[in-house]
Structures are given as C-alpha cells and as structure tokens.
Design an enzyme around this catalytic site. Structure first.
Site, mmCIF file in Angstrom:
data_model
loop_
_atom_site.group_PDB
_atom_site.id
_atom_site.type_symbol
_atom_site.label_atom_id
_atom_site.label_comp_id
_atom_site.label_asym_id
_atom_site.label_seq_id
_atom_site.Cartn_x
_atom_site.Cartn_y
_atom_site.Cartn_z
ATOM 1 N N ALA A 63 1.039 -0.768 -0.313
ATOM 2 C CA ALA A 63 0.098 -0.275 -0.063
ATOM 3 C C ALA A 63 0.799 1.189 0.070
ATOM 4 O O ALA A 63 2.083 1.437 0.401
ATOM 5 C CB ALA A 63 -1.410 -0.033 1.491
ATOM 6 N N GLY A 102 0.053 -5.323 0.605
ATOM 7 C CA GLY A 102 -1.120 -4.991 -0.479
ATOM 8 C C GLY A 102 -0.724 -6.109 -1.836
ATOM 9 O O GLY A 102 -1.125 -6.051 -2.365
ATOM 10 N N GLU A 105 -0.465 -9.329 -1.100
ATOM 11 C CA GLU A 105 -1.775 -9.887 -1.054
ATOM 12 C C GLU A 105 -2.866 -9.315 -2.084
ATOM 13 O O GLU A 105 -3.894 -10.487 -2.548
ATOM 14 C CB GLU A 105 -2.228 -8.856 -0.209
ATOM 15 C CG GLU A 105 -2.146 -8.672 1.487
ATOM 16 C CD GLU A 105 -2.707 -7.832 2.418
ATOM 17 O OE1 GLU A 105 -3.331 -7.979 3.225
ATOM 18 O OE2 GLU A 105 -1.989 -6.816 1.981
ATOM 19 N N GLU A 125 4.221 -5.512 7.766
ATOM 20 C CA GLU A 125 3.530 -4.779 7.709
ATOM 21 C C GLU A 125 3.721 -4.440 9.078
ATOM 22 O O GLU A 125 3.340 -3.647 9.845
ATOM 23 C CB GLU A 125 2.105 -5.185 7.474
ATOM 24 C CG GLU A 125 0.869 -4.936 6.537
ATOM 25 C CD GLU A 125 1.177 -6.301 5.259
ATOM 26 O OE1 GLU A 125 0.775 -6.130 4.035
ATOM 27 O OE2 GLU A 125 2.204 -6.919 5.859
HETATM 28 N N1 T1G Z 1 5.152 3.797 -0.096
HETATM 29 C C1 T1G Z 1 5.081 4.909 -0.029
HETATM 30 N N2 T1G Z 1 6.606 5.038 0.076
HETATM 31 C C2 T1G Z 1 7.261 3.759 -0.390
HETATM 32 C C3 T1G Z 1 6.802 2.523 -0.015
HETATM 33 C C4 T1G Z 1 4.836 2.486 -0.016
HETATM 34 N N3 T1G Z 1 5.611 1.333 0.851
HETATM 35 N N4 T1G Z 1 8.119 1.491 -0.229
HETATM 36 C C5 T1G Z 1 8.629 2.301 -0.120
HETATM 37 N N5 T1G Z 1 9.083 3.597 -0.383
HETATM 38 C C6 T1G Z 1 9.225 4.614 -0.593
HETATM 39 C C7 T1G Z 1 10.852 4.733 -0.637
HETATM 40 O O1 T1G Z 1 10.318 6.330 1.080
HETATM 41 C C8 T1G Z 1 11.486 5.649 -1.131
HETATM 42 O O2 T1G Z 1 11.319 7.087 -1.172
HETATM 43 C C9 T1G Z 1 11.524 4.975 -2.084
HETATM 44 O O3 T1G Z 1 10.248 4.504 -2.427
HETATM 45 C C10 T1G Z 1 12.907 3.803 -2.225
HETATM 46 O O4 T1G Z 1 12.384 2.648 -1.111
HETATM 47 C C11 T1G Z 1 -2.673 -3.363 3.051
HETATM 48 C C12 T1G Z 1 -1.472 -1.828 4.352
HETATM 49 C C13 T1G Z 1 10.497 -2.026 -1.276
HETATM 50 C C14 T1G Z 1 12.026 -3.019 -0.216
HETATM 51 O O5 T1G Z 1 6.273 -2.405 3.756
HETATM 52 O O6 T1G Z 1 11.244 -2.306 2.523
HETATM 53 O O7 T1G Z 1 0.710 -2.811 2.531
HETATM 54 O O8 T1G Z 1 12.815 8.355 -0.391
HETATM 55 O O9 T1G Z 1 14.608 3.418 -0.370
HETATM 56 O O10 T1G Z 1 16.145 0.107 -0.883
HETATM 57 O O11 T1G Z 1 -1.466 -4.860 3.881
HETATM 58 O O12 T1G Z 1 11.369 0.263 0.387
HETATM 59 O O13 T1G Z 1 13.409 7.594 -2.952
HETATM 60 O O14 T1G Z 1 11.329 9.571 -1.229
HETATM 61 O O15 T1G Z 1 13.301 1.221 0.703
HETATM 62 O O16 T1G Z 1 15.771 -0.330 -2.963
HETATM 63 C C15 T1G Z 1 3.656 -2.664 2.857
HETATM 64 C C16 T1G Z 1 7.865 -0.642 1.941
HETATM 65 C C17 T1G Z 1 3.039 -1.090 2.687
HETATM 66 C C18 T1G Z 1 7.326 -1.337 2.219
HETATM 67 C C19 T1G Z 1 12.936 -1.221 -1.567
HETATM 68 N N6 T1G Z 1 4.659 -2.541 2.357
HETATM 69 N N7 T1G Z 1 9.168 -0.929 1.265
HETATM 70 O O17 T1G Z 1 14.045 -0.582 -0.917
HETATM 71 O O18 T1G Z 1 14.288 1.320 -1.439
HETATM 72 S S1 T1G Z 1 1.687 -2.021 4.406
HETATM 73 C C20 T1G Z 1 6.194 -2.366 3.234
HETATM 74 C C21 T1G Z 1 10.135 -1.002 1.142
HETATM 75 C C22 T1G Z 1 0.368 -2.652 3.552
HETATM 76 C C23 T1G Z 1 -1.416 -4.010 3.139
HETATM 77 C C24 T1G Z 1 -0.986 -2.945 3.718
HETATM 78 C C25 T1G Z 1 10.957 -0.861 1.032
HETATM 79 C C26 T1G Z 1 11.676 -1.922 -0.597
HETATM 80 P P1 T1G Z 1 12.206 8.328 -1.886
HETATM 81 P P2 T1G Z 1 13.406 2.330 -0.556
HETATM 82 P P3 T1G Z 1 15.066 0.193 -1.405
#
Ligand code: T1G
Ligand code: NAD
Length: 701
Positions: A63, A102, A105, A125
């Site tokens: 998400a 998500g 999912e 999450e």
């Molecule tokens: N939403 C918004 N921005 C995101 C994002 C996300 N999910 N994931 C990464 N970014 C931005 C981050 O801030 C950075 O921005 C850029 O992307 C690159 O990220 C319903 C509710 C995917 C493994 O927890 O673990 O889904 O600094 O520097 O090292 O159940 O990002 O460039 O402006 O980290 O290559 C669940 C979170 C969400 C994954 C990539 N998903 N992201 O790592 O790059 S909750 C997560 C990561 C959800 C549902 C629920 C990592 C990555 P900027 P980065 P990276």
C-alpha cells in the site's frame, strides 16, 4: 485511462501493468486503475487470461504508506482484490523484485503466482505497526498453514522465491527474463491446459488441522511476551490468523479489517511509519546532491581496541581492504585477535563461512605499527584513546604519510573535530565518523562535519555508511555531537532523581517499561563506569558552578566498580551473566551521598521518571536542532532509534514529543524548573514552536 496502470493486449491474454515509480505502491490511482483495467479485461470476450505485473524494478511493494493517517479513498484494496479473486478467467500474478504487503495480497488474490528468480515476497506490515489488511492474514494460512503463516507475518521478513515455492506461496519460478514473459508463458499454459481456477479463499486443507485447537496461537502469544515486548499489532496478527482458521472466509476477512483498523488507530503505527520514512530521508543532506564520492577500496584503522577492532570487522565484511595500526606489537596482536574472535563468532552463527573468514584474515586484513603502511589507503578511521593530545599526535602522523585525497576520520565520542582538523595541512579531508559499540553490530554512524570538511568527503562518509549497512546521520561539531550530547543531559536528570530518592533500579525498570531494551544504569555498566568518569573529569574545568553535581557514580569508580567488565558496577554480575543483580551495596552508597547533602529521599512513580527523562532528552534535542548540530528533527529521531535504543514504535524523541504535544512537554519542563532553574531552561525553539502552535514535524519538511 489512469497513467499508473495500463492494459496491454498480447493476443488473447491481457497484461495489466502497474507503473507507479519508485516501488509501484498501491496508491488510490493504482487501486482505481487496477479495478478498471481488470473490469475491462474480464468483460472482453477476446481475453481468456489476465496477467498482473509491475513495471521497472519491482512488483507492487505494498500500500502507499504515505496514505496512512489520511481519510481512506475508494476503491479499497480488499474490494480490488475481491474482483480479482472472483474473476471467471485465470488471473496470474507475475512477480519480480519485491511483492510486499498489499502487493503480495494482490498476488494472493490472483488464482496463480509465478515468480522470476531473485524475487522476494513478504508481509512486512508488522514493521509499520499494522497487519496485512487486504486478505493476507486470511489467505496465507490457507496456503501454508497457521504456524508458518504466523512466522511469516509476525517476523515481516522477506521470503525468497525458492522458499516461497517450497512453502506453496507461489506456483512456479520462471527462468524468463521479464515478468511479462513469465506471466504470458504461464497464462498460455493455463489456457491451453484449461487449468481450473484456484481461489485461495476456497483452500481448507492447510487450516483444518488447527481448527478448534488453540495451541498454535497460545504458543505464539506466549512467544510474543519475549519477542514483541510493548508492541500492539503482533497480538492482533495472532487474532487475525486464528480467525482465518476458525471462521468462514468472508467472516475472517471482516474480522481482519476490524483488527487492521485497530492497528491503524494505534499511535504505534504513526511512530513506526515515521521511523520508516525518517531512515530513508536522513541520508538526503542538502548540498550533497552531485557531490563526487571518493573511491573506497582500502582503509586504515588506527587503534585496535574495543572500537577499532569492531570498525575493522565492519569494513572487512563490506569488502574493504583493511590495515590496522597500533602503537606496539603487543597491542597490534591483541587487536588482530579481537578481529579474529569477532569473525569466528560470525562463522559460528553461520553468517560467514570458515573459508571466507580465512580469506578475509589473510588477503584483506593486515596490521602494522608503522604508519607508513597507510601511505596508499583511501580512508583512515582513528580510534585511539579519547585524549586530544594523543589524537592530535596520530593526526599529525596520518597527515605526514597519507596520499593526497585520502580521508582522515576520527571516531571520537565527544572531542572537537575542527581542532583535530586544524592541526593538519588538509582540514577539508578531515571528518568525524562516530561508530557505536559494538561497531560491527550497531547501525548508527554519526557523520560529523567540520567547518572545513569538503562536500565530497561528507558524501563519501555517507557512501561508506551505506556500504557498511549503517544509517548515516549528519551531525555538526559540538561536545558529543547529536547523540552523546543529548545523552549527557538526560543522564544528569536520572542522577538527580537517584540522589533525590529514586533507586537506580526503579529508574531502569521505568525506562525499560517505556520500551528501551536496557535501563540507563544497565547501559552505563555495559559501556563502562570508567568511560563516564573520564567524561566527567574532562568537563571538570568547564562545568558551570551553578550545575548540580551528583557524586554517586564517582564513588562506584573509586570502589573499582567499572561495570560488566569488572563484575560489578550499578549491578552485580556473576560469571556469564549480562543482566546483573540489584546490589544493596549500591543502595547504601546512594543513601550515604544523600545523607552527606542532607537530602530527604522522596519517591518517584515510573511515569514521573519517564516524563523527566524524556523532557530532558527532548529539551536538549531542541537545542541541538536550533544550533544546527542536527539538520532536522528526524535526524535526531534516527540517531536515538539506531544508537540509543529509543523504542521504534514511539518514532524517536521528536516524534514522541509531537504525539504527546509540545505544550505538555514545555509545561513539564517549566514545572521542573521551579526545583532547578539552571538545569531546566526551556529551549528557545521549543518555546517558539509552542507559541506558534507548530510541532517538530513541521521542521522535517
Ligand atoms: N509506500 C510509499 N512509499 C514507499 C513504499 C510504500 N509502500 N515503499 C517504498 N517507498 C519509497 C521510499 O520511501 C523511498 O522513497 C523509495 O520508495 C525507495 O524505497 C494493505 C497496509 C520496497 C524493499 O512495508 O521495504 O501494504 O526516499 O529507499 O532500499 O496490507 O522500500 O526515494 O523518496 O526503501 O530498494 C507494506 C516497504 C506496506 C514495504 C525497496 N510494504 N518498502 O527498498 O528502496 S503496508 C512495505 C520497503 C501494506 C496492506 C498494508 C522497501 C523496498 P524516497 P527504498 P529499497
Ligand atoms: P580502547 O582503549 O579500547 O582502544 C584504544 C586503542 O588505541 C588501544 O588499543 C591503544 O593501544 C590504541 N592506541 C593508543 N594510542 C595509539 C597510537 N598513538 N597509535 C596507535 N594506537 C594507539 O578505546 P575504545 O573504547 O576503542 O575507544 C576508542 C575511541 O573510540 C575513543 O575516542 C572513544 O571515545 C571512541 N568511542 C568509544 C566507544 C565505546 O563505547 N567504547 C563508542 C564510540 C566511540
């Protein structure tokens, strides 16, 4: 036509491509686009199968975390995934890069999942203080069973494609070059072979074994008492997975949503998401964009003691060539032996093979007592005694032997980096690189920028941090930089509370109850009571006479109680025991010091202890900010999170202050000032923000 989701026709197969850089997050436009494109493909008679994939470097990484805390915009993700699940045509998820939260999912809502080599899936999450709220807690156990699903969702760890296939989370690993190729090949086969739709919601076999029994869930809850102390969402995750086992699918989905909402509303969600974005923002330092990074192939470490050895290991494990310099052969042998011991421990833990350890020790690591050995290295980190004259001597020798362009760094905890730089002919190549003990473990690296430090030297410092797997934070020069300066202030407040009546053990219990892994007196015993003593002696000459001074710790030092390393400090340690036992001897020393000053002890509640501790921390942090020692409040949060054990779910002291309310913090400080006006002068920035009705977050922008 939404720009972030497009539909491509490949004969009778529709490919729905999510193209929302940088990580194809499921923001409102993506959800809307997915819903519309899916509907289009489902209602197009010429389409016989649908493939969902991500553009560029990854599948959907979850998400859009930035949307949390804002009013939800339709369509909801569960609604979009329901459409996929219900689609009468095969819907195949083609995974590459990371399919997370998500995003995974969405894949679970598809009828089949094919992944490229190297892909990873996960439900992280929990790391954001929430739970998979779009079917992840209901579909995952139906694929892999309750116990494995709990492990996956409670850890939030990424699962590599091979493991995901063996678990049954995905159906195939494709050798194709692109997710499109992989998806089209799988869809083609499904059409040609008339593969039946496999809706995860209909799978029961994996959950039947646990239905009506609570052992798996009781065991998980028991384990959380140790592994998730203070955390909210892990307990909700266990409830959700239990609902998946006990309830019909649609009721389980409803229950998951309720539990998800509870997590979204918990303050921990805000704290953990703040930490997520802050650790990504902290490396973005104004003025560094475009600054060249100097090459980093070989390094020197001067001093092979506690820090020098850890720093050498961290560098060796990142692939750097390392030369250790010590003042004599005996010390060098000791330093080398410590490096060997740390690497051997990594071999024992399976983090390193014996073969690669041997290669590192013979091919990448060497030592000398002759500084000339450093003549060709790219960077040197000095980690000798915390004494300005000793360090100046070392910097003079480095200045004499290092090649042009080499970086001279100091690991000093407190000392003036500008003064060290001024003693060399190349002050623009001097920087502070403040590691934290143990240096091969702790992720924080304070990058201390002197008045004359060149931008490319700072940029190279951040590049080194990234290479070592650490989080670099830019700090200005002052006594103790960001972390140790703030520590010195809240440390004084707990000494005052002990002299006024609190037991050191009550203080530690209260601070641990707030969520810190260790209390301040346990930390003192770990770092060494002598380190604190040396710091106080160094400041004797400049201490303001109006400043209150507590002598309890000096009495411990004089009694030879150095902490863990001497078997006694604030706590008493038996062989192999790192927790320590409360010691009445210490309570007596405290009572004697109170009596000497005629102090009638008063009691402190855990909450009173926590509020003073945090108020002192936040007030000094505000000064660090107003003086520009830290760039933004988030830099302070990341420093305390990664270097001082601040509970991640509170987001760091500045985020915590915003959540409590700066006016509350200021009110506390002003009430404490009635007792000690010198110690509790509110920081001007804090007063200004309260008067303007603003908060620290407003300064992160
Ligand atoms: N939403 C918004 N921005 C995101 C994002 C996300 N999910 N994931 C990464 N970014 C931005 C981050 O801030 C950075 O921005 C850029 O992307 C690159 O990220 C319903 C509710 C995917 C493994 O927890 O673990 O889904 O600094 O520097 O090292 O159940 O990002 O460039 O402006 O980290 O290559 C669940 C979170 C969400 C994954 C990539 N998903 N992201 O790592 O790059 S909750 C997560 C990561 C959800 C549902 C629920 C990592 C990555 P900027 P980065 P990276
Ligand atoms: P230590 O006493 O364990 O090691 C210092 C080493 O420096 C010794 O092995 C000594 O032989 C060597 N040394 C002294 N003078 C030398 C010289 N002229 N040339 C070469 N080697 C020399 O100290 P430590 O705890 O590793 O601390 C080192 C530095 O790191 C200090 O500035 C300290 O403030 C800082 N630091 C310490 C910690 C910590 O928790 N210990 C954390 C962060 C930073």
């Amino acid at each position: 036509m939404s720009e972030v989701v497009r539909l491509e026709r490949h004969g009778d197969i529709a490919a729905i491509v999510v193209d929302n850089p940088p990580v194809n997050a499921l923001g409102q436009a993506v959800r809307q686009g997915l819903k519309e494109r899916l509907n289009e493909a489902a209602n197009d008679d010429a389409v016989r199968a649908i493939v969902i994939l991500g553009a560029e470097r990854t599948f959907i990484a979850g998400a859009d975390i930035r949307e949390f805390g804002k009013p939800p915009q339709p369509p909801s993700l569960p609604e979009v995934i329901e459409d996929m699940d219900a689609c009468p045509k095969p819907v195949i998820a083609a995974l590459h890069g990371t399919a997370l939260g998500g995003g995974f999912e969405v894949a679970l809502g598809c009828h089949y999942r094919v992944a490229l080599d190297g892909a990873k899936v996960g439900l992280p999450e929990v790391k954001l203080g929430i739970l998979p709220g779009a079917g992840g807690t209901q579909r995952t156990p139906r694929l892999i069973g309750a116990a494995k699903a709990l492990d996956m969702i409670l850890s939030g760890d990424f699962v590599a494609a091979e493991k995901a296939l063996s678990l049954g989370l995905i159906d195939e690993i494709s050798k194709a070059e692109t997710p499109l190729e992989a998806g089209l090949a799988f869809a083609r086969k499904a059409i040609d072979e008339g593969t039946p739709l496999r809706r995860v919601r209909d799978l029961e076999d994996e959950i039947l074994a646990d239905r009506g029994k609570s052992d798996v869930f009781d065991a998980a809850r028991e384990k959380l008492k140790k592994t998730a102390r203070g955390l909210f969402s892990p307990h909700k995750i266990v409830d959700a997975v239990q609902a998946a086992v006990e309830l019909p699918f649609d009721d389980g989905i409803k229950r998951e949503r309720e539990l998800f909402q509870e997590c979204v509303e918990s303050p921990q969600r805000a704290g953990l998401i703040h930490a997520f974005f802050s650790e990504r923002q902290v490396g973005k330092v104004p003025g560094l964009k475009g600054a060249a990074r100097r090459p980093l192939i070989s390094a020197g470490v001067v001093g092979g003691g506690t820090m020098g050895a850890g720093i050498a290991v961290s560098m060796l494990l990142s692939g750097l060539q390392v030369i250790m310099i010590e003042r004599d052969e005996e010390s060098l042998a000791r330093g080398k032996a410590t490096v060997d011991k740390i690497l051997e421990a990594s071999v024992k833990r399976g983090k390193l093979t014996a073969g690669s350890k041997a290669a590192v020790m013979t091919e990448s690591f060497s030592g000398s007592t002759d500084y000339a050995a450093l003549s060709d290295v790219d960077i040197v980190v000095e980690a000798v005694f915390e004494d300005m004259e000793v360090k100046k001597g070392v910097f003079a020798q480095l200045d004499a032997v290092l090649k042009a362009g080499a970086i001279l760094a100091t690991n000093t905890s407190y000392l003036d980096v500008d003064a060290l730089a001024a003693g060399t002919s190349r002050p623009s190549d001097v920087i502070g690189l403040h590691f934290f003990s143990p240096a091969h473990v702790m992720k924080l690296l304070e990058i201390v920028v002197g008045d004359q430090t060149a931008p490319e030297v700072v940029a190279t410092g951040f590049a080194l941090a990234k290479r070592l797997g650490k989080v670099g934070v830019r700090a200005g020069v002052c006594d103790g930089f960001i972390g140790n300066r703030i520590l010195a202030t809240y440390r004084k407040q707990i000494d005052y509370m002990v002299e006024d009546g609190a037991s050191p053990y009550e203080v530690d219990d209260a601070i641990r109850a707030f969520g810190f892994p260790m209390g301040p007196f346990q930390v003192s015993d770990l770092a060494g009571v002598d380190i604190g003593w040396m710091t106080r002696r160094r400041l004797d000459a400049t201490r303001d006479p109006r400043e209150r001074y507590v002598e309890v710790a000096d009495r411990l030092y004089e009694a030879g109680r150095m902490g863990q390393k001497s078997g006694a400090g604030w706590y008493l340690y038996s062989e192999g025991d790192r927790r320590g036992a409360k010691d009445p001897v210490v309570e007596n020393i405290v009572a004697q010091e109170r009596a000497k000053k005629g102090i009638e002890p008063k009691s402190f509640t855990p909450e009173q202890i926590q509020r003073r501790y945090l108020a002192a921390m936040i007030n000094e942090a505000a000064r660090v900010l107003e003086e520009g020692i830290a760039l933004r409040p988030l830099d302070i949060d990341v420093t305390l999170l990664y270097g001082y054990g601040f509970p991640r779910w509170h987001g760091g002291p500045m985020k915590y202050a915003d959540m409590v309310g700066l006016d509350q913090i200021l009110t506390d400080i002003r009430s404490y000032a009635e007792e000690d006006a010198f110690a509790w002068q509110p920081a001007k920035l804090l007063v200004d923000l309260v008067e303007r009705g603003e908060n620290f977050e407003s300064l992160n922008k």
